[in-house]
Design an enzyme around this catalytic site. Structure first.
Site, mmCIF file in Angstrom:
data_model
loop_
_atom_site.group_PDB
_atom_site.id
_atom_site.type_symbol
_atom_site.label_atom_id
_atom_site.label_comp_id
_atom_site.label_asym_id
_atom_site.label_seq_id
_atom_site.Cartn_x
_atom_site.Cartn_y
_atom_site.Cartn_z
ATOM 1 N N TYR A 294 0.835 -1.207 0.000
ATOM 2 C CA TYR A 294 0.000 0.000 0.000
ATOM 3 C C TYR A 294 0.874 1.263 0.000
ATOM 4 O O TYR A 294 0.613 2.212 -0.752
ATOM 5 C CB TYR A 294 -0.895 -0.048 1.234
ATOM 6 C CG TYR A 294 -1.952 1.026 1.356
ATOM 7 C CD1 TYR A 294 -3.216 0.849 0.790
ATOM 8 C CD2 TYR A 294 -1.721 2.193 2.085
ATOM 9 C CE1 TYR A 294 -4.218 1.818 0.940
ATOM 10 C CE2 TYR A 294 -2.707 3.156 2.231
ATOM 11 C CZ TYR A 294 -3.954 2.965 1.659
ATOM 12 O OH TYR A 294 -4.938 3.928 1.813
ATOM 13 N N LYS B 158 0.762 4.013 -2.954
ATOM 14 C CA LYS B 158 0.334 5.381 -2.647
ATOM 15 C C LYS B 158 1.477 6.381 -2.867
ATOM 16 O O LYS B 158 1.221 7.550 -3.204
ATOM 17 C CB LYS B 158 -0.205 5.466 -1.215
ATOM 18 C CG LYS B 158 -1.518 4.689 -1.008
ATOM 19 C CD LYS B 158 -2.658 5.259 -1.850
ATOM 20 C CE LYS B 158 -4.005 4.644 -1.522
ATOM 21 N NZ LYS B 158 -5.099 5.185 -2.340
HETATM 22 N N1 CAA Z 1 5.831 -0.524 14.513
HETATM 23 C C1 CAA Z 1 6.675 -1.437 15.038
HETATM 24 N N2 CAA Z 1 6.288 -2.679 15.389
HETATM 25 C C2 CAA Z 1 5.009 -3.005 15.195
HETATM 26 C C3 CAA Z 1 4.084 -2.106 14.634
HETATM 27 C C4 CAA Z 1 4.544 -0.819 14.297
HETATM 28 N N3 CAA Z 1 3.732 0.105 13.763
HETATM 29 N N4 CAA Z 1 2.905 -2.720 14.538
HETATM 30 C C5 CAA Z 1 3.066 -3.970 15.028
HETATM 31 N N5 CAA Z 1 4.351 -4.126 15.421
HETATM 32 C C6 CAA Z 1 4.937 -5.327 16.014
HETATM 33 C C7 CAA Z 1 4.057 -5.886 17.123
HETATM 34 O O1 CAA Z 1 4.321 -5.225 18.341
HETATM 35 C C8 CAA Z 1 4.459 -7.348 17.164
HETATM 36 O O2 CAA Z 1 5.679 -7.452 17.833
HETATM 37 P P1 CAA Z 1 6.020 -8.799 18.663
HETATM 38 O O3 CAA Z 1 6.025 -9.912 17.658
HETATM 39 O O4 CAA Z 1 7.348 -8.488 19.228
HETATM 40 O O5 CAA Z 1 4.921 -8.935 19.669
HETATM 41 C C9 CAA Z 1 4.737 -7.659 15.674
HETATM 42 O O6 CAA Z 1 4.976 -6.372 15.031
HETATM 43 C C10 CAA Z 1 3.578 -8.331 14.997
HETATM 44 O O7 CAA Z 1 2.408 -7.501 15.157
HETATM 45 P P2 CAA Z 1 0.948 -8.093 15.015
HETATM 46 O O8 CAA Z 1 0.678 -9.055 16.122
HETATM 47 O O9 CAA Z 1 -0.021 -6.957 14.866
HETATM 48 O O10 CAA Z 1 1.098 -8.913 13.647
HETATM 49 P P3 CAA Z 1 0.006 -9.427 12.701
HETATM 50 O O11 CAA Z 1 0.708 -10.251 11.677
HETATM 51 O O12 CAA Z 1 -1.154 -10.000 13.442
HETATM 52 O O13 CAA Z 1 -0.562 -8.080 12.009
HETATM 53 C C11 CAA Z 1 -0.506 -6.123 10.688
HETATM 54 C C12 CAA Z 1 0.303 -7.266 11.255
HETATM 55 C C13 CAA Z 1 -1.624 -6.689 9.782
HETATM 56 C C14 CAA Z 1 0.398 -5.266 9.851
HETATM 57 C C15 CAA Z 1 -1.140 -5.338 11.843
HETATM 58 O O14 CAA Z 1 -0.123 -4.921 12.713
HETATM 59 C C16 CAA Z 1 -1.888 -4.114 11.383
HETATM 60 O O15 CAA Z 1 -3.042 -4.199 10.926
HETATM 61 N N6 CAA Z 1 -1.271 -2.937 11.478
HETATM 62 C C17 CAA Z 1 -1.881 -1.688 11.039
HETATM 63 C C18 CAA Z 1 -1.467 -1.402 9.611
HETATM 64 C C19 CAA Z 1 -2.136 -0.126 9.193
HETATM 65 O O16 CAA Z 1 -1.914 0.941 9.765
HETATM 66 N N7 CAA Z 1 -2.980 -0.208 8.168
HETATM 67 C C20 CAA Z 1 -3.718 0.919 7.723
HETATM 68 C C21 CAA Z 1 -5.015 0.448 7.107
HETATM 69 S S1 CAA Z 1 -6.139 1.814 6.783
HETATM 70 C C22 CAA Z 1 -5.402 2.585 5.521
HETATM 71 O O17 CAA Z 1 -4.485 2.127 4.892
HETATM 72 C C23 CAA Z 1 -5.942 3.936 5.185
HETATM 73 C C24 CAA Z 1 -4.879 4.921 5.100
HETATM 74 O O18 CAA Z 1 -4.390 5.181 4.008
HETATM 75 C C25 CAA Z 1 -4.468 5.640 6.315
HETATM 76 P P1 NAP Z 2 -13.672 1.950 0.928
HETATM 77 O O1 NAP Z 2 -14.856 2.404 1.701
HETATM 78 O O2 NAP Z 2 -13.278 0.526 0.985
HETATM 79 O O3 NAP Z 2 -13.878 2.415 -0.575
HETATM 80 C C1 NAP Z 2 -13.087 1.963 -1.621
HETATM 81 C C2 NAP Z 2 -13.950 1.921 -2.847
HETATM 82 O O4 NAP Z 2 -13.153 1.481 -3.973
HETATM 83 C C3 NAP Z 2 -15.104 0.938 -2.706
HETATM 84 O O5 NAP Z 2 -16.278 1.526 -3.205
HETATM 85 C C4 NAP Z 2 -14.650 -0.230 -3.586
HETATM 86 O O6 NAP Z 2 -15.696 -0.980 -4.144
HETATM 87 C C5 NAP Z 2 -13.911 0.519 -4.678
HETATM 88 N N1 NAP Z 2 -13.070 -0.391 -5.447
HETATM 89 C C6 NAP Z 2 -12.176 -1.304 -4.980
HETATM 90 N N2 NAP Z 2 -11.618 -1.971 -6.008
HETATM 91 C C7 NAP Z 2 -12.187 -1.472 -7.136
HETATM 92 C C8 NAP Z 2 -12.029 -1.768 -8.511
HETATM 93 N N3 NAP Z 2 -11.159 -2.692 -8.934
HETATM 94 N N4 NAP Z 2 -12.757 -1.070 -9.419
HETATM 95 C C9 NAP Z 2 -13.655 -0.131 -9.009
HETATM 96 N N5 NAP Z 2 -13.836 0.193 -7.724
HETATM 97 C C10 NAP Z 2 -13.117 -0.477 -6.801
HETATM 98 O O7 NAP Z 2 -12.377 2.759 1.373
HETATM 99 P P2 NAP Z 2 -12.205 4.310 1.672
HETATM 100 O O8 NAP Z 2 -11.730 4.441 3.048
HETATM 101 O O9 NAP Z 2 -13.380 5.055 1.221
HETATM 102 O O10 NAP Z 2 -10.950 4.620 0.723
HETATM 103 C C11 NAP Z 2 -11.068 5.358 -0.466
HETATM 104 C C12 NAP Z 2 -9.672 5.759 -0.930
HETATM 105 O O11 NAP Z 2 -9.063 6.574 0.058
HETATM 106 C C13 NAP Z 2 -8.733 4.566 -1.141
HETATM 107 O O12 NAP Z 2 -7.895 4.816 -2.249
HETATM 108 C C14 NAP Z 2 -7.912 4.575 0.118
HETATM 109 O O13 NAP Z 2 -6.674 3.962 -0.063
HETATM 110 C C15 NAP Z 2 -7.804 6.043 0.388
HETATM 111 N N6 NAP Z 2 -7.505 6.411 1.755
HETATM 112 C C16 NAP Z 2 -8.356 6.057 2.754
HETATM 113 C C17 NAP Z 2 -8.048 6.439 4.040
HETATM 114 C C18 NAP Z 2 -8.920 6.100 5.196
HETATM 115 O O14 NAP Z 2 -8.473 6.333 6.320
HETATM 116 N N7 NAP Z 2 -10.098 5.594 5.018
HETATM 117 C C19 NAP Z 2 -6.894 7.166 4.287
HETATM 118 C C20 NAP Z 2 -6.056 7.493 3.238
HETATM 119 C C21 NAP Z 2 -6.384 7.122 1.966
HETATM 120 P P3 NAP Z 2 -16.164 -2.342 -3.383
HETATM 121 O O15 NAP Z 2 -16.804 -1.889 -2.132
HETATM 122 O O16 NAP Z 2 -17.093 -2.959 -4.375
HETATM 123 O O17 NAP Z 2 -14.924 -3.147 -3.182
#
Ligand code: CAA
Ligand code: NAP
Length: 246
Positions: free
Chosen positions: A153, A157
């Protein structure tokens, strides 16, 4: 004068819906893209209608170039000229890099980065020819700073920031701006899918002390689409509650 079409990819998601509403509030004729045969599409349109929004739908899988080109052609022929494009569709497939498989890498690269090429490529020459256009690419704070568990990701991005700056230079003299928004953590399903304890730890690091609201991203998008923003191009606008200051 009535405004032309604004196309929002992934327009029915959390941020997409808010972006559609903000653009409509500014007078744009909004078309929300969704995957082909997306079952809840009619329900989404009806719900928005009950709130006073009249949105149209354009189906295309943004990972598929031919579908995107056909979608642009169809909207231009049947709805109107597209002056605003918001590349918003995106997914997460989070995992630590050592556990990440090639499928998780490919899915995120094609949905989050290839999509920007696929939708913008057939449209940008039309905008340039007509002398006006607004492209807004939705990146992420995690593309700017990198994020543990998001090698795929963060790479996609960050790639969006690169294409934004390159395209901005290519079309600057044609009245077309290309910008990126880098949202922090916003309260949509994408963020609610993070494990609760991990999410709580993340929120604790946000100086403003809360998740962002989708309408805060929508309104910024509408501003970048407006005439007022004609001198902003190639920019990355950070909107993250102070999570990452740069
Ligand atoms: N920095 C350093 N260490 C970290 C960490 C971090 N940010 N996060 C987790 N760790 C460590 C944990 O403490 C753990 O350490 P130990 O093994 O020593 O206990 C180890 O890494 C494993 O962590 P998890 O148990 O969480 O591992 P997992 O495999 O179950 O999950 C993961 C891994 C899926 C990446 C999970 O940590 C997670 O979901 N993290 C959040 C990721 C995130 O921020 N995603 C954003 C999604 S929303 C989005 O993307 C929108 C946007 O644009 C903002
Ligand atoms: P979301 O609710 O999951 O919306 C994503 C949308 O994209 C859904 O409508 C999904 O449709 C559609 N999509 C996925 N794959 C597609 C494909 N192949 N063709 C057409 N449409 C598709 O997520 P969101 O939070 O609104 O995120 C929107 C955007 O903002 C994403 O690019 C995300 O990375 C970015 N963003 C989000 C956050 C946050 O905190 N939420 C932060 C930073 C950036 P389906 O539902 O059918 O899969």
């Amino acid at each position: 004068m009535a405004k032309n079409v604004a196309l929002v990819t992934g327009g029915m998601g959390g941020l997409g819906t808010a972006i559609c509403k903000s653009l409509a509030n500014d007078g744009w004729k909004v078309v929300a893209n969704c995957l082909p045969a997306f079952p809840p599409a009619a329900e989404w349109v009806a719900k928005c209608k009950s709130e006073g929004y009249d949105f149209q739908i354009a189906e295309a899988d943004v990972t598929d170039y031919d579908q995107c080109a056909a979608m642009i052609k169809k909207i231009e022929a049947e709805i109107g000229q597209i002056d605003v494009l918001v590349n918003n569709a995106g997914i997460t497939r989070d995992a630590m890099f050592r556990k990440m498989d090639k499928g998780q890498w490919d899915a995120v690269m094609s949905t989050n980065l290839d999509s920007v090429f696929n939708v913008t490529h057939p449209l940008l020459p039309l905008m340039a020819e007509r002398g006006f256009g607004r492209v807004v690419n939705i990146s992420s704070v995690n593309g700017v700073k990198g994020q543990f568990g998001q090698a795929n990701y963060s790479a996609a991005k960050a790639g969006i920031l690169g294409i934004t700056k390159a395209l901005a230079q290519e079309v600057a003299k044609k009245g077309v701006t290309v910008n990126a928004i880098a949202p922090g953590y916003i309260g949509t399903e994408m963020v609610m899918a993070i494990k609760e304890e991990v999410r709580e730890q993340i929120v604790a690091t946000i100086p403003v002390g809360r998740l962002g609201r989708p309408d805060e991203i929508g309104d910024l998008c509408a501003y970048l689409a407006s005439d007022k923003a004609g001198f902003i191009t190639g920019a990355t606008i950070n909107i993250n509650g102070g999570l990452h200051m740069c």
